[in-house]
Design a protein around this motif. Structure first.
Motif, mmCIF file in Angstrom:
data_model
loop_
_atom_site.group_PDB
_atom_site.id
_atom_site.type_symbol
_atom_site.label_atom_id
_atom_site.label_comp_id
_atom_site.label_asym_id
_atom_site.label_seq_id
_atom_site.Cartn_x
_atom_site.Cartn_y
_atom_site.Cartn_z
ATOM 1 N N GLU A 1 0.956 -1.235 0.115
ATOM 2 C CA GLU A 1 0.110 0.149 0.015
ATOM 3 C C GLU A 1 0.851 1.436 0.029
ATOM 4 O O GLU A 1 2.156 1.128 0.348
ATOM 5 C CB GLU A 1 -0.701 0.019 1.222
ATOM 6 C CG GLU A 1 -1.767 -1.276 1.284
ATOM 7 C CD GLU A 1 -2.883 -1.385 0.398
ATOM 8 O OE1 GLU A 1 -3.070 -0.431 -0.345
ATOM 9 O OE2 GLU A 1 -3.544 -2.501 0.200
ATOM 10 N N ARG A 2 0.214 2.588 -0.472
ATOM 11 C CA ARG A 2 0.812 3.587 -0.332
ATOM 12 C C ARG A 2 1.467 4.202 0.943
ATOM 13 O O ARG A 2 2.524 4.787 1.056
ATOM 14 C CB ARG A 2 0.172 4.663 -1.351
ATOM 15 C CG ARG A 2 0.243 4.202 -2.637
ATOM 16 C CD ARG A 2 1.369 4.642 -3.345
ATOM 17 N NE ARG A 2 1.446 4.690 -4.847
ATOM 18 C CZ ARG A 2 2.443 4.755 -5.491
ATOM 19 N NH1 ARG A 2 3.705 5.086 -4.944
ATOM 20 N NH2 ARG A 2 2.326 4.558 -6.878
ATOM 21 N N SER A 3 0.422 3.993 1.852
ATOM 22 C CA SER A 3 0.527 4.826 3.142
ATOM 23 C C SER A 3 0.988 3.780 4.090
ATOM 24 O O SER A 3 0.509 2.619 4.218
ATOM 25 C CB SER A 3 -0.529 5.636 3.493
ATOM 26 O OG SER A 3 -1.708 4.702 3.903
ATOM 27 N N GLN A 4 1.699 4.352 5.443
ATOM 28 C CA GLN A 4 1.854 3.403 6.541
ATOM 29 C C GLN A 4 0.723 3.044 7.194
ATOM 30 O O GLN A 4 0.812 1.828 7.480
ATOM 31 C CB GLN A 4 2.720 4.285 7.354
ATOM 32 C CG GLN A 4 3.402 3.506 8.666
ATOM 33 C CD GLN A 4 4.200 4.601 9.414
ATOM 34 O OE1 GLN A 4 3.752 4.674 10.981
ATOM 35 N NE2 GLN A 4 5.188 5.059 8.922
ATOM 36 N N LEU A 5 -0.443 4.022 7.211
ATOM 37 C CA LEU A 5 -1.724 3.175 7.948
ATOM 38 C C LEU A 5 -2.291 2.177 7.140
ATOM 39 O O LEU A 5 -2.786 1.358 7.812
ATOM 40 C CB LEU A 5 -2.675 4.438 7.830
ATOM 41 C CG LEU A 5 -2.231 5.626 9.124
ATOM 42 C CD1 LEU A 5 -3.186 6.837 9.024
ATOM 43 C CD2 LEU A 5 -2.321 5.163 10.443
ATOM 44 N N GLN A 6 -2.436 2.334 5.745
ATOM 45 C CA GLN A 6 -2.902 1.299 4.876
ATOM 46 C C GLN A 6 -2.153 0.049 5.241
ATOM 47 O O GLN A 6 -2.700 -1.204 5.321
ATOM 48 C CB GLN A 6 -2.980 1.482 3.442
ATOM 49 C CG GLN A 6 -3.928 2.993 3.260
ATOM 50 C CD GLN A 6 -3.887 3.313 1.851
ATOM 51 O OE1 GLN A 6 -2.920 3.460 1.052
ATOM 52 N NE2 GLN A 6 -5.046 3.537 0.903
ATOM 53 N N ASN A 7 -0.868 -0.098 5.125
ATOM 54 C CA ASN A 7 -0.178 -1.096 5.371
ATOM 55 C C ASN A 7 -0.047 -1.641 6.436
ATOM 56 O O ASN A 7 -0.202 -2.886 7.014
ATOM 57 C CB ASN A 7 1.712 -0.746 5.112
ATOM 58 C CG ASN A 7 1.826 -0.748 3.605
ATOM 59 O OD1 ASN A 7 1.323 -1.530 2.739
ATOM 60 N ND2 ASN A 7 2.742 0.308 3.066
ATOM 61 N N LYS A 8 -0.677 -1.134 7.809
ATOM 62 C CA LYS A 8 -0.635 -1.408 9.132
ATOM 63 C C LYS A 8 -1.851 -1.875 9.298
ATOM 64 O O LYS A 8 -2.044 -3.231 9.451
ATOM 65 C CB LYS A 8 -0.634 -0.229 10.246
ATOM 66 C CG LYS A 8 -0.590 -0.830 11.542
ATOM 67 C CD LYS A 8 -0.523 0.185 12.712
ATOM 68 C CE LYS A 8 -0.613 -0.419 14.027
ATOM 69 N NZ LYS A 8 -0.776 0.447 15.087
ATOM 70 N N ALA A 9 -3.000 -1.769 8.607
ATOM 71 C CA ALA A 9 -4.219 -2.126 8.685
ATOM 72 C C ALA A 9 -4.371 -3.449 7.958
ATOM 73 O O ALA A 9 -4.754 -4.485 8.450
ATOM 74 C CB ALA A 9 -5.106 -1.330 7.923
ATOM 75 N N THR A 10 -3.555 -3.568 6.658
ATOM 76 C CA THR A 10 -3.293 -4.929 5.919
ATOM 77 C C THR A 10 -2.718 -5.949 6.781
ATOM 78 O O THR A 10 -3.049 -7.298 6.796
ATOM 79 C CB THR A 10 -2.862 -4.810 4.798
ATOM 80 O OG1 THR A 10 -3.600 -3.729 4.025
ATOM 81 C CG2 THR A 10 -2.851 -6.012 3.887
ATOM 82 N N ALA A 11 -1.559 -5.430 7.632
ATOM 83 C CA ALA A 11 -0.748 -6.278 8.129
ATOM 84 C C ALA A 11 -1.491 -6.862 9.423
ATOM 85 O O ALA A 11 -1.451 -8.134 9.728
ATOM 86 C CB ALA A 11 0.606 -5.417 8.794
ATOM 87 N N MET A 12 -2.550 -6.071 9.868
ATOM 88 C CA MET A 12 -3.317 -6.614 11.234
ATOM 89 C C MET A 12 -4.218 -7.632 10.691
ATOM 90 O O MET A 12 -4.592 -8.324 11.332
ATOM 91 C CB MET A 12 -3.946 -5.377 11.741
ATOM 92 C CG MET A 12 -3.267 -4.365 12.499
ATOM 93 S SD MET A 12 -2.623 -5.016 14.207
ATOM 94 C CE MET A 12 -4.178 -4.722 15.167
ATOM 95 N N THR A 13 -4.694 -7.590 9.364
ATOM 96 C CA THR A 13 -5.675 -8.602 8.972
ATOM 97 C C THR A 13 -4.740 -9.834 8.806
ATOM 98 O O THR A 13 -5.364 -10.942 9.014
ATOM 99 C CB THR A 13 -6.218 -8.229 7.390
ATOM 100 O OG1 THR A 13 -6.843 -6.801 7.923
ATOM 101 C CG2 THR A 13 -7.132 -9.157 7.127
ATOM 102 N N VAL A 14 -3.609 -9.779 8.024
ATOM 103 C CA VAL A 14 -2.808 -10.961 8.023
ATOM 104 C C VAL A 14 -2.572 -11.538 9.356
ATOM 105 O O VAL A 14 -2.661 -12.701 9.626
ATOM 106 C CB VAL A 14 -1.418 -10.648 7.355
ATOM 107 C CG1 VAL A 14 -0.676 -11.993 7.224
ATOM 108 C CG2 VAL A 14 -1.970 -10.332 5.815
ATOM 109 N N LEU A 15 -2.203 -10.864 10.318
ATOM 110 C CA LEU A 15 -1.650 -11.169 11.732
ATOM 111 C C LEU A 15 -3.219 -11.878 12.351
ATOM 112 O O LEU A 15 -2.793 -12.853 12.927
ATOM 113 C CB LEU A 15 -1.157 -10.043 12.531
ATOM 114 C CG LEU A 15 -0.919 -10.481 14.194
ATOM 115 C CD1 LEU A 15 0.362 -11.580 14.061
ATOM 116 C CD2 LEU A 15 -0.454 -9.186 14.883
#
Length: 379
Positions: free
Chosen positions: A287-301
């Motif tokens: 993702e482009r933003s840090q917030l989007q990447n964190k949200a996606t990473a939380m889904t994977v976790l």
């Protein structure tokens, strides 16, 4: 259903196969509870037609997806039944004709019989996917294991194999994170496959895969054995109640990178999450933003924590059953030298068409794996 009369010109083996096809389809329809499915489709059709459906986007998406999948299953079952009835009629027409017309109709019927056999068999496998999470999308992680640069290259080959399989079926995919190896290949990669029953289908791929070949990275041309691991977990839904305490997380941000360590972003937008109680680490950099990447990473976790919980429950059940099976065992061998062979070590499914398998033609292995798993669970 009443037995179908088959015309006199149909030989015994063909008549037997037609009866077997009818029995298989009867079994599939019983497993699906066709009448119940029709009621569900009718109820969902009413719900998705409601004018206020999209007031709640998340609920609307779930309802429309559920409606689409169930309607597709119903139409497929009805289509197979119609084709089987038409096939019997086609043989009857061939029996009534003579000469070249009869031969032409018989050839057409034989071709349709072969096609129908394959389609009913594939649909029968689908009915075996009745686990708690089988209907869901899948998160697939491929990791290089023993074997150095060959293992990293093999991991990338497996990733491509699954992405090509999804592409051939028209299933959307999204790569969440790729960790590239220094010389070639990948250390690991995580991607999502969005399709009905993606998790149930791909979960049989979980385990250790082995590659035997002449190493392209060995200047002496020696044979090399390397390993890669595949992990498959279901995508988490809001109803799963996987709680993650922020105090249990270590969050690291870094710059996204491509092959060879090349930076692909000028900002530290990639996110790595470490779940301290379990040691599970996930990353996202697509993702482009840090917030989007964190949200996606939380889904994977959350998906990995859910799978960990299920694995612990499964281990307890296995210990009570005194089961010696393990999903982590070596499950498939890909031999490119001195001969060509891909063989599943659980099901004995094999083929010499190694190039096709690595290009995503793995449906026969998936079907065999699903049948094997069902037999193992029933044992």
């Amino acid at each position: 259903m009443s037995p179908r009369h088959y015309p006199g010109d149909v030989d015994d083996s063909t008549a037997t196969e037609l009866k077997d096809l009818a029995a298989s389809l009867d079994s599939v329809e019983a497993a699906m509870d066709l009448d119940g499915l029709r009621r569900q489709v009718a109820e969902l059709e009413t719900q998705v037609a409601a004018p206020d459906l999209w007031d709640d986007v998340e609920t609307a998406q779930k309802l429309t997806s559920d409606f689409t999948h169930k309607q597709s299953d119903l139409r497929k079952a009805e289509s197979l039944r119609s084709r089987l009835d038409d096939l019997s009629t086609l043989y009857e027409m061939a029996d009534e004709e003579s000469g070249s017309d009869s031969a032409e109709l018989t050839a057409e019927a034989d071709s349709e019989r072969s096609s129908l056999h394959a389609d009913i068999s594939a649909f029968e496998v689908r009915t075996l996917l009745n686990g708690e999470y089988d209907e869901r999308d899948a998160l697939v992680t491929v990791r290089a294991e023993a074997g150095g640069v060959d293992a990293a290259d093999f991991a990338e080959m497996l990733m491509r194999m699954y992405l090509r399989w999804a592409e051939r079926h028209g299933y959307p995919t999204e790569v969440y994170d790729t960790s590239y190896a220094e010389e070639a290949g990948i250390k690991s990669a995580t991607f999502k496959v969005s399709a009905p029953y993606a998790y149930g289908t791909l979960s049989v791929e979980q385990g250790t895969h082995r590659l035997v070949r002449i190493s392209p990275f060995d200047n002496q041309g020696r044979r090399q054995t390397s390993f890669a691991g595949v992990e498959v977990v279901p995508v988490v839904e809001s109803t799963d109640h996987v709680e993650i305490d922020e105090k249990d997380l270590r969050v690291d941000v870094y710059r996204s990178s491509g092959p060879g360590g090349q930076g692909v972003n000028t900002t530290d937008s990639a996110v790595r999450l470490t779940h301290l109680p379990t040691g599970i680490v996930v990353s996202c950099q697509n993702e482009r933003s840090q917030l989007q990447n964190k949200a996606t990473a939380m889904t994977v976790l959350a998906a990995k924590l859910l799978e960990r919980r299920r694995a612990e429950e499964r281990a307890l059940i296995d210990s009570l059953k005194d089961s010696g099976s393990s999903w982590g065992n070596q499950m498939r061998s890909y031999v490119l030298h001195p001969y060509q062979m891909v063989k599943d070590l659980r099901t004995d499914q094999e083929t010499s068409q190694t190039g096709q398998v690595l290009d995503g033609f793995i449906d026969d292995f998936l079907d065999a794996g699903i049948r094997w798993r069902k037999q193992t669970e029933a044992a």
